[in-house]
Enzyme design. Structure first.
Site, PDB file in Angstrom:
ATOM      1  N   ASP A   1       0.812  -1.172  -0.021  1.00 41.43           N
ATOM      2  CA  ASP A   1      -0.057   0.069   0.070  1.00 41.43           C
ATOM      3  C   ASP A   1       0.914   1.235  -0.012  1.00 41.43           C
ATOM      4  O   ASP A   1       2.096   1.125   0.152  1.00 41.43           O
ATOM      5  CB  ASP A   1      -0.782   0.170   1.225  1.00 41.43           C
ATOM      6  CG  ASP A   1      -0.243   0.052   2.717  1.00 41.43           C
ATOM      7  OD1 ASP A   1       0.325   0.826   3.047  1.00 41.43           O
ATOM      8  OD2 ASP A   1       0.184  -1.283   3.077  1.00 41.43           O
TER       9      ASP A   1
ATOM     10  N   ASP B   1       0.622   3.418   2.419  1.00 41.28           N
ATOM     11  CA  ASP B   1       0.246   3.935   3.695  1.00 41.28           C
ATOM     12  C   ASP B   1      -0.810   4.802   3.522  1.00 41.28           C
ATOM     13  O   ASP B   1      -1.628   4.852   2.751  1.00 41.28           O
ATOM     14  CB  ASP B   1       1.710   4.892   4.182  1.00 41.28           C
ATOM     15  CG  ASP B   1       1.649   4.912   5.703  1.00 41.28           C
ATOM     16  OD1 ASP B   1       1.135   3.865   6.258  1.00 41.28           O
ATOM     17  OD2 ASP B   1       2.070   5.709   6.251  1.00 41.28           O
TER      18      ASP B   1
END
Length: 292
Positions: free
Chosen positions: A215, A217
């Site tokens: 991802d 974040d």
């Protein structure tokens, strides 16, 4: 023997020959689960799932000391680990593999050393990952990507080097924290590299990790990290991570060309005769050669 510590998404050992389960007891309690021991390409392998076989242990609850001690007790001298991480850089999209060479510790509630209780050890940790193992693991990842064709391609490739900032968790970062980490020039954020890397060094084990980006974040305007995104990308990363680990094992040099095997030399600040018997007994496996 080579130790493997599987992070999020890596709960089962590679397809090992003559694999069997070992239940290991340590002075620091039970490890995360039984250790799978077997052979791969003629090398002895010991596999341990960091969070337990059903991911029942949070990053703070992982028995890091027991895990590293158990691997040492079984005869491991090199450890390859895997981590699921968030990216702090636009150019490291999900499904990128990163082999970091630096750490920044933001944890708060973890025991980070085997030592204490009447035995003081001050160990250098400027290079938190074994440099030789890091280069070897990155080369293995590049080889896997080169052989995978355009599908694994440039967008989500392999990054050698970079700083892993380890947070306490289990919550993800706030937006302010994420922006702070980016402002420091750090590259990836995760929850499990500390104290694992510190303990591996104290146990005189070579240690390196391949981190799979799951991802962005929460710093990215159009990104809001979620468990489902992390799980989906961890699953997508699994095949390349396992292939990287397999390749690294197949090409692992027989000898360790580093200083990890002597990391405790000159670091014990307590006179041997002053160390309590109970502490000495608990730490004989790790430091016995330096206390005789």
């Amino acid at each position: 023997m080579i130790g493997l510590i599987g992070g999020s998404g890596i709960y089962e050992a590679l397809d090992l020959d003559a694999g069997h389960e070992e239940t290991v007891e340590t002075p620091f309690g039970a490890p995360s689960g039984s250790v799978t021991v077997g052979e791969l390409d003629g090398r002895e392998i010991a596999f341990l799932p960091r969070h337990g076989p059903d991911h029942e242990l949070s990053p703070t609850e992982v028995p890091y000391r027991a895990n590293i001690y158990a691997l040492k007790q079984l005869g491991v001298d090199r450890v390859l680990a895997t981590n699921a991480v968030g990216s702090l850089r636009e150019e490291l999209p999900p499904q990128t593999l990163v082999v970091p060479d630096q750490l920044f510790d933001r944890t708060r509630h973890r025991t980070t050393s085997f030592f204490g209780d009447g035995m003081v050890v001050h160990m250098g940790f400027a290079e938190p990952y074994c440099p030789h193992m890091t280069s070897h693991l990155a080369a293995a990842a590049e080889t896997v990507d080169d052989g995978a064709g355009a599908g694994s391609g440039a967008e989500a490739g392999v990054e050698e080097g970079g700083t892993y900032v380890c947070i306490e968790g289990p919550q993800y970062s706030t937006r302010a924290e994420s922006e702070f980490y980016r402002a420091q020039g750090w590259d990836i954020v995760g929850m499990t590299a500390v104290p694992e890397a510190k303990l591996a060094r104290e146990a005189e084990l070579c240690y390196a990790t391949v981190a799979g980006v799951t991802d962005y974040d929460v710093w990215k305007e159009d990104s809001e990290v979620s468990l489902q995104e992390v799980l989906d990308n961890a699953a997508a990363n699994e095949e390349r991570i396992n292939a990287t680990i397999r390749r690294a094992i197949e090409t692992m040099p027989d000898e360790r060309d580093c200083d990890c095997a002597h990391a405790l030399d000159g670091t014990i600040n307590t006179a041997a005769e002053a160390i309590p018997d109970e502490t000495r007994e608990r730490l004989t496996l790790l430091a016995g050669d330096y206390l005789d």
